[in-house]
Design a protein around this motif. Sequence first.
Motif, short mmCIF file in Angstrom:
data_model
loop_
_atom_site.label_atom_id
_atom_site.label_comp_id
_atom_site.label_asym_id
_atom_site.label_seq_id
_atom_site.Cartn_x
_atom_site.Cartn_y
_atom_site.Cartn_z
N ALA A 95 26.63 45.56 69.64
CA ALA A 95 26.82 44.55 70.73
C ALA A 95 26.56 43.23 70.45
CB ALA A 95 26.01 45.00 71.98
N ARG A 96 27.23 42.27 70.97
CA ARG A 96 26.68 40.79 71.16
C ARG A 96 25.54 40.54 71.84
NH1 ARG A 96 26.91 36.59 68.18
NH2 ARG A 96 27.00 34.66 69.18
N ALA A 97 25.52 41.19 73.10
CA ALA A 97 24.48 40.99 73.90
C ALA A 97 23.99 42.15 74.56
CB ALA A 97 24.72 39.71 74.65
N PHE A 98 22.67 42.22 74.99
CA PHE A 98 22.24 43.34 75.68
C PHE A 98 21.75 42.72 77.13
CE2 PHE A 98 19.12 46.63 76.87
CZ PHE A 98 19.93 47.90 76.46
N VAL A 99 22.41 42.96 78.15
CA VAL A 99 21.93 42.39 79.41
C VAL A 99 21.33 43.37 80.22
CG1 VAL A 99 22.60 40.86 81.21
CG2 VAL A 99 23.81 40.64 79.00
N VAL A 100 20.20 43.23 80.85
CA VAL A 100 19.71 44.02 81.69
C VAL A 100 19.33 43.51 83.26
CG1 VAL A 100 17.27 45.57 82.06
CG2 VAL A 100 18.16 45.15 79.79
N ALA A 101 19.75 44.06 84.21
CA ALA A 101 19.55 43.67 85.73
C ALA A 101 18.37 44.46 86.26
CB ALA A 101 20.87 44.04 86.25
N ILE A 102 17.41 43.73 86.78
CA ILE A 102 16.22 44.48 87.35
C ILE A 102 16.12 43.89 88.90
CG2 ILE A 102 13.85 45.01 87.28
CD1 ILE A 102 13.95 44.08 84.32
N ASP A 103 16.18 44.67 89.89
CA ASP A 103 15.94 44.25 91.33
C ASP A 103 14.52 44.42 91.79
OD1 ASP A 103 16.27 43.65 93.84
OD2 ASP A 103 17.94 45.05 94.36
N LEU A 104 13.76 43.30 91.92
CA LEU A 104 12.72 43.50 92.18
C LEU A 104 12.43 43.15 93.60
CD1 LEU A 104 10.98 41.45 89.09
CD2 LEU A 104 10.84 43.89 89.44
N ARG A 129 18.86 51.21 70.22
CA ARG A 129 20.16 51.99 69.83
C ARG A 129 21.40 51.44 69.40
NH1 ARG A 129 20.74 55.61 74.50
NH2 ARG A 129 22.23 56.68 73.17
N TYR A 130 21.52 50.29 69.70
CA TYR A 130 22.88 49.43 69.68
C TYR A 130 22.82 48.68 68.42
CZ TYR A 130 23.48 52.22 74.03
OH TYR A 130 23.57 52.76 74.85
N GLY A 131 22.17 48.75 67.31
CA GLY A 131 22.46 47.82 66.34
C GLY A 131 22.20 46.52 66.62
N GLN A 132 22.63 45.60 65.69
CA GLN A 132 22.17 44.19 65.92
C GLN A 132 22.91 43.54 67.02
OE1 GLN A 132 20.11 42.94 63.48
NE2 GLN A 132 20.25 45.26 62.44
N PHE A 133 22.26 42.87 67.48
CA PHE A 133 22.53 42.00 68.60
C PHE A 133 22.02 40.55 68.55
CE2 PHE A 133 19.59 44.90 70.11
CZ PHE A 133 18.64 44.08 70.89
N ALA A 134 22.62 39.61 69.35
CA ALA A 134 22.13 38.15 69.14
C ALA A 134 21.26 37.79 70.47
CB ALA A 134 23.24 37.42 68.84
N HIS A 135 21.65 38.50 71.48
CA HIS A 135 20.93 38.03 72.74
C HIS A 135 20.45 39.11 73.40
CE1 HIS A 135 22.74 34.08 72.25
NE2 HIS A 135 23.89 34.57 71.83
N PHE A 136 19.25 39.26 73.92
CA PHE A 136 18.63 40.10 74.86
C PHE A 136 18.21 39.32 76.10
CE2 PHE A 136 15.10 42.36 76.62
CZ PHE A 136 15.46 43.76 76.43
N ASP A 182 17.73 36.03 70.44
CA ASP A 182 17.19 35.04 71.76
C ASP A 182 16.97 36.07 72.86
OD1 ASP A 182 17.87 32.72 70.66
OD2 ASP A 182 19.45 32.20 71.92
N VAL A 183 15.66 35.93 73.28
CA VAL A 183 15.21 36.85 74.39
C VAL A 183 15.14 35.79 75.74
CG1 VAL A 183 13.43 38.00 75.43
CG2 VAL A 183 14.11 38.28 73.03
N VAL A 184 15.95 36.06 76.80
CA VAL A 184 15.77 35.05 77.85
C VAL A 184 15.41 36.26 79.16
CG1 VAL A 184 17.29 33.73 79.34
CG2 VAL A 184 17.45 33.32 76.89
N LEU A 185 14.55 35.73 79.93
CA LEU A 185 14.39 36.50 81.35
C LEU A 185 14.66 35.21 82.27
CD1 LEU A 185 12.69 38.26 79.26
CD2 LEU A 185 11.39 38.74 81.17
N LEU A 186 15.74 35.79 83.08
CA LEU A 186 16.18 34.58 83.98
C LEU A 186 16.03 35.07 85.53
CD1 LEU A 186 17.91 32.06 84.57
CD2 LEU A 186 19.87 33.38 84.15
N ASP A 187 14.94 34.57 86.46
CA ASP A 187 14.87 34.79 87.82
C ASP A 187 16.05 34.11 88.54
OD1 ASP A 187 14.06 35.26 90.30
OD2 ASP A 187 12.05 34.37 89.97
N VAL A 188 16.95 34.97 89.08
CA VAL A 188 18.11 34.57 89.89
C VAL A 188 18.05 34.60 91.26
CG1 VAL A 188 19.75 34.99 87.89
CG2 VAL A 188 19.33 36.74 89.79
#
Length: 172
Positions: free
Chosen positions: A39-48, A74-81, A118-124
């Motif tokens: 994958a190019r990016a691995f994006v995770v959504a978390i509802d707190l 599990r998904y190989g190389q990616f540039a963005h988490f 890149d590891v970015v945690l973004l509070d939306v």
Amino acid sequence: MPRPSLLFGDQLPHLQAFAASSGVVDCRAERPASLTMSARAFVVAIDLRTSSTPQTARRQLKAVLKDAVVEARRYGQFAHFIVVYAADATDRRLDSAAAGLAMRVHASLERELGESVDVVLLDVTGCESPEGLSRRLAAHIQRPAGTASDSALRWRDVEERSIAAAAMSDYF
């Protein structure tokens, strides 16, 4: 075929536009059998937003992030988490916890994968523009790794500028 962005985690309304974007594989409802690809990016959504206390929200963020890192490997190389989360209210300790987690996850992924990530945690929390969020995420994912190495940001940080620009302002 370009590498897709994989979306995991909770059903945050903030990510509806992103989930429907071209190049995004929404793995929240069903994981396609073809997910052996990289994958190019691995994006995770978390509802707190349903966390009973700020301390519970911090623990939940840490626990979900730990599981997400295991899944991402599990998904190989990616540039963005990228972790996109929404909380019930702004909590400075949650911001501090997110910054520490971004730094630890960044170091761990780069050490294990042997590549820049890149590891970015973004509070939306407070984001009223899912389309704007989708544009910001898509634009950042197209950038090479290294533009936001380990960042914890809020929606207001990226509402008017790129994720990379907001991340750079953290360093100055």
